[in-house]
Design an enzyme around this catalytic site. Structure first.
Site, PDB file in Angstrom:
ATOM      1  N   HIS A 122     -18.622  35.376  45.565  1.00 36.84           N
ATOM      2  CA  HIS A 122     -17.390  34.570  45.618  1.00 36.84           C
ATOM      3  C   HIS A 122     -16.440  35.060  44.533  1.00 36.84           C
ATOM      4  O   HIS A 122     -16.549  34.660  43.373  1.00 36.84           O
ATOM      5  CB  HIS A 122     -17.746  33.088  45.436  1.00 36.84           C
TER       6      HIS A 122
ATOM      7  N   HIS B  20     -12.243  36.378  44.174  1.00 33.05           N
ATOM      8  CA  HIS B  20     -10.922  36.716  44.723  1.00 33.05           C
ATOM      9  C   HIS B  20     -10.383  37.867  43.890  1.00 33.05           C
ATOM     10  O   HIS B  20     -10.221  37.714  42.676  1.00 33.05           O
ATOM     11  CB  HIS B  20      -9.979  35.518  44.610  1.00 33.05           C
TER      12      HIS B  20
ATOM     13  N   HIS C  55     -13.908  28.412  52.199  1.00 36.04           N
ATOM     14  CA  HIS C  55     -13.983  27.451  51.099  1.00 36.04           C
ATOM     15  C   HIS C  55     -14.057  26.060  51.739  1.00 36.04           C
ATOM     16  O   HIS C  55     -13.283  25.767  52.655  1.00 36.04           O
ATOM     17  CB  HIS C  55     -12.726  27.503  50.236  1.00 36.04           C
TER      18      HIS C  55
ATOM     19  N   GLU D  47     -14.457  21.856  47.852  1.00 39.33           N
ATOM     20  CA  GLU D  47     -14.075  22.087  46.446  1.00 39.33           C
ATOM     21  C   GLU D  47     -13.247  20.869  46.006  1.00 39.33           C
ATOM     22  O   GLU D  47     -13.674  20.115  45.143  1.00 39.33           O
ATOM     23  CB  GLU D  47     -13.276  23.388  46.319  1.00 39.33           C
TER      24      GLU D  47
ATOM     25  N   ASP E 113     -15.439  33.379  40.893  1.00 41.31           N
ATOM     26  CA  ASP E 113     -14.249  32.896  41.613  1.00 41.31           C
ATOM     27  C   ASP E 113     -12.992  33.687  41.227  1.00 41.31           C
ATOM     28  O   ASP E 113     -12.608  34.608  41.943  1.00 41.31           O
ATOM     29  CB  ASP E 113     -14.046  31.392  41.379  1.00 41.31           C
ATOM     30  N   ASP E 114     -12.372  33.311  40.116  1.00 35.89           N
ATOM     31  CA  ASP E 114     -11.168  33.996  39.616  1.00 35.89           C
ATOM     32  C   ASP E 114     -11.361  34.248  38.123  1.00 35.89           C
ATOM     33  O   ASP E 114     -10.809  33.519  37.285  1.00 35.89           O
ATOM     34  CB  ASP E 114      -9.941  33.103  39.842  1.00 35.89           C
TER      35      ASP E 114
HETATM   36  N1  HPA Z   1     -10.001  27.777  45.770  1.00 31.30           N
HETATM   37  C1  HPA Z   1      -9.139  27.923  46.777  1.00 31.30           C
HETATM   38  N2  HPA Z   1      -8.366  28.990  46.905  1.00 31.30           N
HETATM   39  C2  HPA Z   1      -8.455  29.952  45.999  1.00 31.30           C
HETATM   40  C3  HPA Z   1      -9.316  29.845  44.929  1.00 31.30           C
HETATM   41  C4  HPA Z   1     -10.120  28.709  44.807  1.00 31.30           C
HETATM   42  O1  HPA Z   1     -10.936  28.522  43.880  1.00 31.30           O
HETATM   43  N3  HPA Z   1      -9.143  30.968  44.198  1.00 31.30           N
HETATM   44  C5  HPA Z   1      -8.232  31.720  44.826  1.00 31.30           C
HETATM   45  N4  HPA Z   1      -7.794  31.115  45.922  1.00 31.30           N
HETATM   46 ZN    ZN Z   2     -12.622  30.747  45.606  1.00 29.06          ZN
END
Ligand code: HPA
Ligand code: ZN
Length: 335
Positions: A14, A16, A194, A197, A275-276
């Site tokens: 996971h 991006h 996703h 969340e 994630d990021d």
């Molecule tokens: N959630 C949803 N969209 C996203 C995320 C995330 O954590 N990171 C980059 N786009």
């Molecule tokens: Zn994500």
């Protein structure tokens, strides 16, 4: 424990690529392309990276991605991330990219996919990190727009393994993308999304039942519904959990209250991911370290998490086995 985690062979499922954009590289590329960004220093960028929710984060994330223009930019961004993978014993990674973030600014789909995939090929050859690509549809945009993206992707189908669904979750349920997911699966893409969340368990139900996803990104709110948890286990769907992202975006108030161990104890298949990483305070190893400390995870828990990361990757069975064997040897020598 820190050393054990650093050298643990693992996969990241996971991630991006636009979220791996470190301030230093962002500055360099912005200057190279003569694009103004509203920051004067790396410190100012870091100061702006303080979020209270998903939407605050996304606004800054899309702005940062706005400096990416050429194939070389996408190459540099991706190679820089893959180098960090190599340093962290990430043996395999499944990289999400958001074509619409770029095509809406006039950057060609081809520019994005060629830059990213060339970096992946080079990293495989030079760094020994394997990767595959997940094309993610932006859920705040229309299904029609996602259909256009699907069309644009078809000449590059061989470079893309799966589709994802990301961006603002609330108000954009999985059902909104039923038709485009169906069409994407017909083209051979594996469906992922996703879910849970910021959205509720209802969105996770939709993602598994209506979109037929094979892996859930995040999935925290699945815990709201016992029957859903049972169903996810029954269908053997893994959750790609992102601890530092969850605290940065206030999905979880404190890592000590993070549900990861509870998920494992319930029998859910969980993986740990960044994630990021440029925005949420750490690469994948830092996520492992932070959650290990917060929840007092054992080496055997960490081994299980790494094992899940290979097991629930989209690799073919033979390649999975090669990585799983490597992990097994590592664990037996470092217990
Ligand atoms: N959630 C949803 N969209 C996203 C995320 C995330 O954590 N990171 C980059 N786009
Ligand atoms: Zn994500």
């Amino acid at each position: 424990m820190k050393t054990f985690i650093e050298k643990l062979p693992k996969a990241e499922l996971h991630l991006h690529i636009e979220g791996s954009f470190e301030p230093e590289l962002m500055f360099k590329i912005a200057q190279r392309n003569h694009i103004e960004i509203p920051y004067n220093s790396v410190e100012e960028i870091e100061e702006a990276y303080k979020f209270n929710c998903l939407q605050d984060f996304l606004n800054i994330y899309y702005q940062g991605a706005g400096v990416l223009v050429t194939e070389q930019d996408f190459y540099d961004l991706t190679y820089s991330y893959l180098q960090k993978c190599a340093d962290q014993h990430v043996r395999h990674t499944e990289i999400m990219f958001d074509p619409q973030t770029h095509t809406h600014r006039g950057v060609a789909f081809e520019t994005v996919i060629n830059g990213i995939s060339k970096a992946c090929e080079d990293a495989n050859a030079k760094l020994g990190v394997s990767s595959l690509l997940i094309m993610s549809y932006l859920r705040h945009l229309s299904e029609e727009d996602a259909f256009r993206t699907l069309e644009q992707s078809l000449p590059f189908k061989a470079k893309i393994k799966a589709i994802g669904l990301d961006s603002s979750e609330k108000g954009n349920p999985p059902s909104k993308f039923k038709n485009v997911f169906e069409a994407s699966v017909k083209e051979g893409y594996i469906p992922l999304a996703h879910a849970g969340e910021e959205g509720s368990a209802v969105y996770v139900w939709e993602a598994i039942d209506i979109l037929g996803i094979k892996r859930i990104d995040h999935g925290n709110n699945a815990l709201q519904d016992e029957n859903l948890v049972k169903e996810i286990i029954k269908r053997d769907i893994a959750l790609t959990v992102c601890p530092l992202s969850n605290t940065a975006l206030r999905v979880v108030d404190d890592l000590k209250n993070h549900p990861l161990k509870k998920m494992m104890d319930l029998g859910l298949k969980v993986t740990v991911n960044s994630d990021d990483p440029a925005y949420f305070g750490g690469q994948v190893n830092k996520n492992y370290e932070a959650i290990q400390v917060a929840l007092n995870l054992s080496k055997s828990d960490l081994y299980q998490l790494a094992k899940n990361s290979f097991q629930y990757s989209l690799l073919d069975e033979n390649t999975k086995q090669v990585y799983l064997n490597e992990l097994e040897v590592y664990f037996n020598n470092n217990k």
